[in-house]
Design a protein around this motif. Structure first.
Motif, PDB file in Angstrom:
ATOM      1  N   LEU A 112      48.829  38.162  50.497  1.00  0.00           N
ATOM      2  CA  LEU A 112      47.894  38.548  49.444  1.00  0.00           C
ATOM      3  C   LEU A 112      48.686  38.944  48.207  1.00  0.00           C
ATOM      4  CD1 LEU A 112      44.872  39.033  48.855  1.00  0.00           C
ATOM      5  CD2 LEU A 112      45.267  41.410  49.455  1.00  0.00           C
ATOM      6  N   THR A 113      48.461  38.234  47.119  1.00  0.00           N
ATOM      7  CA  THR A 113      49.128  38.544  45.863  1.00  0.00           C
ATOM      8  C   THR A 113      48.112  39.119  44.879  1.00  0.00           C
ATOM      9  OG1 THR A 113      48.743  36.318  45.022  1.00  0.00           O
ATOM     10  CG2 THR A 113      50.805  36.701  46.197  1.00  0.00           C
ATOM     11  N   ILE A 114      48.584  39.530  43.731  1.00  0.00           N
ATOM     12  CA  ILE A 114      47.682  40.105  42.729  1.00  0.00           C
ATOM     13  C   ILE A 114      47.190  39.035  41.754  1.00  0.00           C
ATOM     14  CG2 ILE A 114      47.529  41.723  40.807  1.00  0.00           C
ATOM     15  CD1 ILE A 114      49.396  43.553  42.359  1.00  0.00           C
ATOM     16  N   SER A 115      48.083  38.220  41.254  1.00  0.00           N
ATOM     17  CA  SER A 115      47.700  37.214  40.266  1.00  0.00           C
ATOM     18  C   SER A 115      47.245  35.926  40.947  1.00  0.00           C
ATOM     19  CB  SER A 115      48.870  36.920  39.331  1.00  0.00           C
ATOM     20  OG  SER A 115      49.927  36.373  40.058  1.00  0.00           O
ATOM     21  N   PRO A 116      46.343  35.186  40.284  1.00  0.00           N
ATOM     22  CA  PRO A 116      45.863  33.937  40.881  1.00  0.00           C
ATOM     23  C   PRO A 116      46.964  32.893  40.922  1.00  0.00           C
ATOM     24  CG  PRO A 116      44.948  34.223  38.682  1.00  0.00           C
ATOM     25  CD  PRO A 116      45.693  35.472  39.009  1.00  0.00           C
ATOM     26  N   GLY A 117      46.972  32.131  42.012  1.00  0.00           N
ATOM     27  CA  GLY A 117      48.041  31.164  42.211  1.00  0.00           C
ATOM     28  C   GLY A 117      47.707  29.761  41.763  1.00  0.00           C
ATOM     29  N   ASN A 118      46.546  29.253  42.148  1.00  0.00           N
ATOM     30  CA  ASN A 118      46.247  27.862  41.813  1.00  0.00           C
ATOM     31  C   ASN A 118      45.349  27.776  40.573  1.00  0.00           C
ATOM     32  OD1 ASN A 118      43.786  28.612  42.840  1.00  0.00           O
ATOM     33  ND2 ASN A 118      43.996  27.474  44.736  1.00  0.00           N
ATOM     34  N   LYS A 119      45.151  26.575  40.118  1.00  0.00           N
ATOM     35  CA  LYS A 119      44.424  26.349  38.872  1.00  0.00           C
ATOM     36  C   LYS A 119      42.958  26.767  38.966  1.00  0.00           C
ATOM     37  CE  LYS A 119      45.636  22.838  36.337  1.00  0.00           C
ATOM     38  NZ  LYS A 119      45.822  21.501  35.774  1.00  0.00           N
ATOM     39  N   LEU A 120      42.338  26.519  40.102  1.00  0.00           N
ATOM     40  CA  LEU A 120      40.932  26.875  40.276  1.00  0.00           C
ATOM     41  C   LEU A 120      40.732  28.390  40.267  1.00  0.00           C
ATOM     42  CD1 LEU A 120      38.272  25.405  40.601  1.00  0.00           C
ATOM     43  CD2 LEU A 120      38.569  25.528  43.058  1.00  0.00           C
ATOM     44  N   SER A 121      41.687  29.125  40.807  1.00  0.00           N
ATOM     45  CA  SER A 121      41.616  30.581  40.773  1.00  0.00           C
ATOM     46  C   SER A 121      41.714  31.096  39.347  1.00  0.00           C
ATOM     47  CB  SER A 121      42.741  31.187  41.609  1.00  0.00           C
ATOM     48  OG  SER A 121      42.672  30.758  42.935  1.00  0.00           O
ATOM     49  N   LYS A 122      42.556  30.466  38.553  1.00  0.00           N
ATOM     50  CA  LYS A 122      42.678  30.856  37.143  1.00  0.00           C
ATOM     51  C   LYS A 122      41.394  30.540  36.384  1.00  0.00           C
ATOM     52  CE  LYS A 122      47.633  30.387  37.153  1.00  0.00           C
ATOM     53  NZ  LYS A 122      48.800  29.642  36.721  1.00  0.00           N
ATOM     54  N   TRP A 123      40.769  29.420  36.700  1.00  0.00           N
ATOM     55  CA  TRP A 123      39.490  29.083  36.080  1.00  0.00           C
ATOM     56  C   TRP A 123      38.435  30.132  36.416  1.00  0.00           C
ATOM     57  CZ3 TRP A 123      37.781  25.715  32.539  1.00  0.00           C
ATOM     58  CH2 TRP A 123      38.627  24.694  32.166  1.00  0.00           C
ATOM     59  N   SER A 124      38.417  30.577  37.653  1.00  0.00           N
ATOM     60  CA  SER A 124      37.466  31.602  38.071  1.00  0.00           C
ATOM     61  C   SER A 124      37.662  32.869  37.249  1.00  0.00           C
ATOM     62  CB  SER A 124      37.640  31.901  39.558  1.00  0.00           C
ATOM     63  OG  SER A 124      36.849  32.988  39.948  1.00  0.00           O
ATOM     64  N   PHE A 125      38.908  33.265  37.058  1.00  0.00           N
ATOM     65  CA  PHE A 125      39.210  34.453  36.268  1.00  0.00           C
ATOM     66  C   PHE A 125      38.743  34.293  34.829  1.00  0.00           C
ATOM     67  CE2 PHE A 125      42.167  36.716  33.464  1.00  0.00           C
ATOM     68  CZ  PHE A 125      41.925  38.020  33.874  1.00  0.00           C
ATOM     69  N   SER A 130      32.039  31.371  37.774  1.00  0.00           N
ATOM     70  CA  SER A 130      33.159  32.151  38.276  1.00  0.00           C
ATOM     71  C   SER A 130      33.034  32.376  39.776  1.00  0.00           C
ATOM     72  CB  SER A 130      33.228  33.490  37.557  1.00  0.00           C
ATOM     73  OG  SER A 130      34.152  34.342  38.158  1.00  0.00           O
ATOM     74  N   PHE A 131      31.833  32.683  40.227  1.00  0.00           N
ATOM     75  CA  PHE A 131      31.607  32.864  41.656  1.00  0.00           C
ATOM     76  C   PHE A 131      31.858  31.572  42.418  1.00  0.00           C
ATOM     77  CE2 PHE A 131      28.406  32.275  45.057  1.00  0.00           C
ATOM     78  CZ  PHE A 131      29.020  33.069  46.016  1.00  0.00           C
ATOM     79  N   ILE A 132      31.322  30.471  41.933  1.00  0.00           N
ATOM     80  CA  ILE A 132      31.475  29.183  42.617  1.00  0.00           C
ATOM     81  C   ILE A 132      32.949  28.760  42.655  1.00  0.00           C
ATOM     82  CG2 ILE A 132      30.907  26.716  42.497  1.00  0.00           C
ATOM     83  CD1 ILE A 132      28.642  28.456  43.510  1.00  0.00           C
ATOM     84  N   ALA A 133      33.648  28.881  41.525  1.00  0.00           N
ATOM     85  CA  ALA A 133      35.063  28.489  41.494  1.00  0.00           C
ATOM     86  C   ALA A 133      35.907  29.386  42.390  1.00  0.00           C
ATOM     87  CB  ALA A 133      35.584  28.532  40.059  1.00  0.00           C
ATOM     88  N   GLY A 134      35.630  30.678  42.376  1.00  0.00           N
ATOM     89  CA  GLY A 134      36.382  31.587  43.230  1.00  0.00           C
ATOM     90  C   GLY A 134      36.108  31.363  44.703  1.00  0.00           C
ATOM     91  N   PHE A 135      34.854  31.148  45.048  1.00  0.00           N
ATOM     92  CA  PHE A 135      34.486  30.905  46.434  1.00  0.00           C
ATOM     93  C   PHE A 135      35.121  29.612  46.943  1.00  0.00           C
ATOM     94  CE2 PHE A 135      31.498  29.506  49.770  1.00  0.00           C
ATOM     95  CZ  PHE A 135      31.572  30.624  50.594  1.00  0.00           C
ATOM     96  N   TYR A 136      35.068  28.574  46.141  1.00  0.00           N
ATOM     97  CA  TYR A 136      35.678  27.305  46.517  1.00  0.00           C
ATOM     98  C   TYR A 136      37.194  27.455  46.655  1.00  0.00           C
ATOM     99  CZ  TYR A 136      36.584  22.296  46.617  1.00  0.00           C
ATOM    100  OH  TYR A 136      36.976  21.048  47.002  1.00  0.00           O
ATOM    101  N   SER A 137      37.783  28.232  45.748  1.00  0.00           N
ATOM    102  CA  SER A 137      39.219  28.451  45.801  1.00  0.00           C
ATOM    103  C   SER A 137      39.622  29.217  47.057  1.00  0.00           C
ATOM    104  CB  SER A 137      39.675  29.211  44.557  1.00  0.00           C
ATOM    105  OG  SER A 137      41.025  29.560  44.649  1.00  0.00           O
ATOM    106  N   ILE A 138      38.835  30.202  47.441  1.00  0.00           N
ATOM    107  CA  ILE A 138      39.151  30.982  48.635  1.00  0.00           C
ATOM    108  C   ILE A 138      38.991  30.142  49.898  1.00  0.00           C
ATOM    109  CG2 ILE A 138      38.361  32.902  50.076  1.00  0.00           C
ATOM    110  CD1 ILE A 138      37.706  34.388  47.476  1.00  0.00           C
TER     111      ILE A 138
END
Length: 102
Positions: free
Chosen positions: A3-16, A64-72
């Motif tokens: 578990l890291t603090i900053s988003p790692g992949n591109k989709l996680s950054k989009w969610s943010f 943001s919810f959809i991108a984060g959920f898909y990323s997770i």
């Protein structure tokens, strides 16, 4: 599980960034409400500019919810910021749906 603090992949950054744009749109919405004190009717769409602004803020938080959920689930986005943005996006989505429906 790492578990890291900053988003790692591109989709996680989009969610943010979707959540940050949603927050900015909500700030603009409440600023307009406080400064100009617009008067509207009894329905949600009585004041179309404010309704469009609120719907766009709601839509970006839903994205943001959809991108984060898909990323997770599918991309392995296991960072604290992704979990946080996904939960906040889910909360705002539930509130937005309840405002629009009821």
């Amino acid at each position: 599980m790492k578990l890291t603090i900053s988003p790692g992949n591109k989709l996680s950054k989009w969610s943010f960034w979707f959540l940050m744009s949603s927050a900015l749109l909500f700030v603009i919405f409440f600023f307009i409400m406080a400064v100009f004190k617009p008067e509207g009717g009894e329905t949600f769409f009585s004041n179309p500019p404010l309704a469009v602004l609120f719907l766009s803020a709601f839509f970006t938080s839903f994205l943001s919810f959809i991108a984060g959920f898909y990323s997770i689930i599918f991309r392995g986005g296991r960072s604290l910021s992704v979990f946080t943005t996904t939960l906040i996006g889910l909360f705002i989505s539930i509130l937005g749906f309840s405002i629009i429906l009821f």
